[in-house]
Design an enzyme around this catalytic site. Structure first.
Site, PDB file in Angstrom:
ATOM      1  N   ASP A  17       0.885  -1.181   0.000  1.00  0.00           N
ATOM      2  CA  ASP A  17       0.000   0.000   0.000  1.00  0.00           C
ATOM      3  C   ASP A  17       0.921   1.229   0.000  1.00  0.00           C
ATOM      4  O   ASP A  17       0.890   2.035   0.915  1.00  0.00           O
ATOM      5  CB  ASP A  17      -0.967  -0.007   1.200  1.00  0.00           C
ATOM      6  CG  ASP A  17      -0.276   0.053   2.542  1.00  0.00           C
ATOM      7  OD1 ASP A  17       0.869  -0.438   2.658  1.00  0.00           O
ATOM      8  OD2 ASP A  17      -0.862   0.601   3.505  1.00  0.00           O
ATOM      9  N   HIS A 249       9.184  -1.212   9.550  1.00  0.00           N
ATOM     10  CA  HIS A 249       8.091  -2.200   9.569  1.00  0.00           C
ATOM     11  C   HIS A 249       8.116  -3.102   8.334  1.00  0.00           C
ATOM     12  O   HIS A 249       8.332  -4.307   8.429  1.00  0.00           O
ATOM     13  CB  HIS A 249       6.739  -1.485   9.616  1.00  0.00           C
ATOM     14  CG  HIS A 249       6.541  -0.592  10.788  1.00  0.00           C
ATOM     15  ND1 HIS A 249       6.442  -1.061  12.080  1.00  0.00           N
ATOM     16  CD2 HIS A 249       6.417   0.751  10.877  1.00  0.00           C
ATOM     17  CE1 HIS A 249       6.253  -0.063  12.905  1.00  0.00           C
ATOM     18  NE2 HIS A 249       6.237   1.059  12.207  1.00  0.00           N
TER      19      HIS A 249
END
Ligand code: BDR
Ligand code: CA
Length: 312
Positions: A17, A249
């Site tokens: 994303d 992340h």
């Protein structure tokens, strides 16, 4: 894997994303000789899906790589869930307000869900999916073709916060709260999942000084990544004063797909809270027949070194 002297690459579908740490993860994956990225699939999340696709294409263009990109979900699995785009973390454009061009390369015809299903069908038990956004595309692929999806080799997911607080609410991590029903269905699907959540990603830090090293290479792509990461680090400075950097992340999910010895894991079943104040919470339970490998610790220094050696 090495078979009779011939190195076999790990075929990957990379669901993103794109977002700033997604962009770093893309560069890390594409510079890693162990991985063969067959294609990117895009989802809403850090930005609406059209922008997520555009950003993925822009990053590929800057990296001078041509890999198919298939657009995916622009809605949560259960329609009508409100979406909030984290502009304070990833900027108006999702890339820290650094995007100054429209990519000339275009997305592929067809959609993300069909691409995932077709690839898995043509290479049974070979494909690893790395998913670093909301789990909507994967959940839709499972719904559409459950028997084919049972032929996926592994799914490495950046998401969740099992033993630590969330980063959007005290309970929920961003990728899970963006589509809690999708995450819950993926976790219940029986697919071989490794969950790379905040439990470990918040132990992996990229320090601000490294961005100067990136810029000093003089490479266009390195400058592009440094500029957007600067924005990301400023957001971290607001939420984690004094940190002097940001968490890695999405890159950690790539690291685990390359070398699972970066992390230690515990077997659990993971459920997602889909209603009420704790929506998006990932609850890990060790009873029953635990089927998800939840990462609980990471050799942070070794991973960050590996990432830095490759990302630029
Ligand atoms: C996750 O949320 C997104 O903002 C990041 O790209 C990452 O995938 C971290 O919680
Ligand atoms: Ca992401």
């Amino acid at each position: 894997m090495i078979l009779e002297g011939v190195e076999i690459l790990k075929p990957i579908i990379f669901d993103v994303d794109t977002g700033i740490d997604d962009a770093m993860a893309m560069a890390y994956a594409l510079n890693s000789p162990e991985l063969e990225v067959l294609g990117f699939t895009t989802c809403f999340g850090n930005v609406p899906v059209v922008e997520s696709t555009r950003n993925t294409l822009a990053v590929l263009e800057k990296l001078n790589r041509r890999i198919p990109v298939f657009e995916g979900a622009d809605q949560t699995l259960v329609r009508g869930r409100k979406k909030k785009y984290p502009k304070h973390v990833h900027g108006e454009d999702g890339l820290g307000n650094t995007l100054q061009f429209e990519p000339t390369i275009k997305a592929s015809q067809g959609n993300a869900v069909d691409f995932i299903i077709d690839q898995v069908k043509s290479r049974p038990h070979e494909i690893t999916i790395i998913a670093v956004g909301p789990m909507t595309n994967i959940a839709m692929a499972i719904k559409k073709a459950p028997t084919i999806m049972s032929l996926v080799k592994e799914v490495v997911i950046m998401g969740g916060a099992v033993n630590v607080p969330g980063n959007v609410t005290p309970y929920a991590e961003a990728n899970i709260i963006s589509d809690p029903e999708a995450a819950d269905q993926v976790f219940a699907s029986g697919l071989p999942i490794t969950l790379v959540g905040l439990d470990v990603t918040l132990q992996t830090y990229l320090l601000k000084s490294k961005l100067d090293d990136w810029r000093a290479t003089g490479k266009e792509s390195a400058k592009f990544l440094a500029e957007m990461t600067d924005y990301y680090m400023k957001a971290y400075e607001n939420s984690h004063p004094g940190l002097g950097g940001c968490a890695l992340h999405d890159p950690l999910a790539v690291g685990v797909a390359i070398d699972s010895s970066f992390v230690s894991t515990e077997w659990m079943n993971v459920k997602v809270v889909t209603e009420g104040e704790e929506t998006g919470r990932t609850i890990g339970q060790k009873d029953g027949e635990p089927r998800i490998r939840v990462c609980t610790n990471v050799e942070s220094d070794r991973f960050v070194k590996h990432f830095l050696e490759r990302v630029i």
